[in-house]
Enzyme design. Structure first.
Site, mmCIF file in Angstrom:
data_model
loop_
_atom_site.group_PDB
_atom_site.id
_atom_site.type_symbol
_atom_site.label_atom_id
_atom_site.label_comp_id
_atom_site.label_asym_id
_atom_site.label_seq_id
_atom_site.Cartn_x
_atom_site.Cartn_y
_atom_site.Cartn_z
ATOM 1 N N THR A 74 0.852 -1.183 0.000
ATOM 2 C CA THR A 74 0.000 0.000 0.000
ATOM 3 C C THR A 74 0.892 1.238 0.000
ATOM 4 O O THR A 74 1.632 1.473 0.956
ATOM 5 C CB THR A 74 -0.928 0.006 1.225
ATOM 6 N N LYS A 126 4.231 -9.188 3.636
ATOM 7 C CA LYS A 126 2.853 -8.716 3.651
ATOM 8 C C LYS A 126 2.028 -9.570 2.693
ATOM 9 O O LYS A 126 1.702 -9.169 1.580
ATOM 10 C CB LYS A 126 2.792 -7.240 3.265
ATOM 11 N N GLU A 167 2.023 -6.009 17.080
ATOM 12 C CA GLU A 167 1.714 -4.884 16.196
ATOM 13 C C GLU A 167 0.269 -4.467 16.379
ATOM 14 O O GLU A 167 -0.483 -5.080 17.153
ATOM 15 C CB GLU A 167 1.936 -5.278 14.730
#
Length: 270
Positions: A28, A140, A173
């Site tokens: 992203t 990711k 996280e």
């Protein structure tokens, strides 16, 4: 605007393995003034993921050109790059000759990026936990169900962001961010060797801190470590840095270091 393998389109095959199995990766990318930011870092992580999952890597020159093409069009916004293993029939196995599918799509910037940097965010712990699996740590990949379920908890918690622990009890996280805390003037961020995403912005922050001569302890953090910290902030490549103004219901000051990093990183590149 959407590009599928370089051509304007709004659809992919029903047989795409990204849809069937989450078999792929994504990045992203923030776009500012018609420029994709930290593109090299995003593509480096994409290539790392391709190597880990044995997916044929993309031609980086082609992908960079497509990112630039979309960035020129939107000016300010977000580009999401989805890279799947490609199409196959039923079943988990795939042919070595399978050709990946590359999707780039644009969206507008979230409205509250700047305001949250100024006001801070509220944070608490989610019940959802992340599995310990070093093979998938750092990259990711498209399998984000843990984050989806954790994000669904935020409304009930009445917070802006939720923190996730691993199944062995370490804080890892946020649902969409990396975490930094300050305790007794020492900066910490969770070790991601066993699970979690190595955020592009997290790495930028670590580089900036090193240049400032500030030591960052990258190590396992317990829930108690985080609950008792003096300051905290979260990061990702779209929001930049958000200070934590309330942690587990406890009001929290931002801290000079967070302000300095926002000035250095967010005001310049994010």
């Amino acid at each position: 605007m959407i590009l599928v393998n370089g051509k304007a389109s709004d659809s992919i095959s029903i047989n795409n393995r990204g849809l069937s199995f989450g078999d792929g990766l994504f990045e992203t990318i923030l776009v500012k003034s018609g420029q994709g930011l930290l593109v090299d870092s995003h593509l480096s992580r994409l290539l790392k993921g391709c190597d880990r999952l044995s997916i044929h890597p993309p031609d980086i020159t082609v992908v960079s050109s497509e990112i630039k093409r979309l960035a020129d069009v939107i000016g300010y916004g977000v580009i999401k790059l989805i890279y799947t293993r490609g199409e196959s029939g039923r079943g988990y196995r795939y042919s070595e000759s399978i050709m990946p599918t590359r999707v780039l799509l644009t969206s507008s910037l979230p409205e509250n990026i700047i305001s949250k940097r100024q006001s801070g965010i509220t944070v608490d712990f989610c019940k959802t936990t992340l599995p310990v699996d070093p093979f998938f740590a750092g990259i990711k990949h498209l399998n984000r169900l843990h984050q989806v379920v954790a994000a669904s908890e935020l409304e009930a918690l009445k917070v802006d962001e939720g923190l996730l622990c691993s199944t062995d009890g370490n804080v890892i996280e946020g649902t969409r961010t990396n975490l930094f805390i300050v305790k007794d003037r020492q900066l910490y961020t969770p070790d991601l060797i066993n699970c979690g995403v190595e955020g592009v912005m997290r790495n930028e922050i670590l580089i900036a801190l090193k240049q400032l001569g500030i030591e960052t302890a990258v190590q396992p953090l317990s829930v108690e470590d985080v609950r008792c910290c003096d300051h905290a902030f979260v990061s990702n490549s779209v929001i930049g840095i958000w200070p934590v103004s309330k942690l587990c219901g406890r009001p929290m000051a931002f801290g000079e270091l967070c302000d300095k990093l926002i000035e250095i990183i967010c005001d310049q590149i994010a």
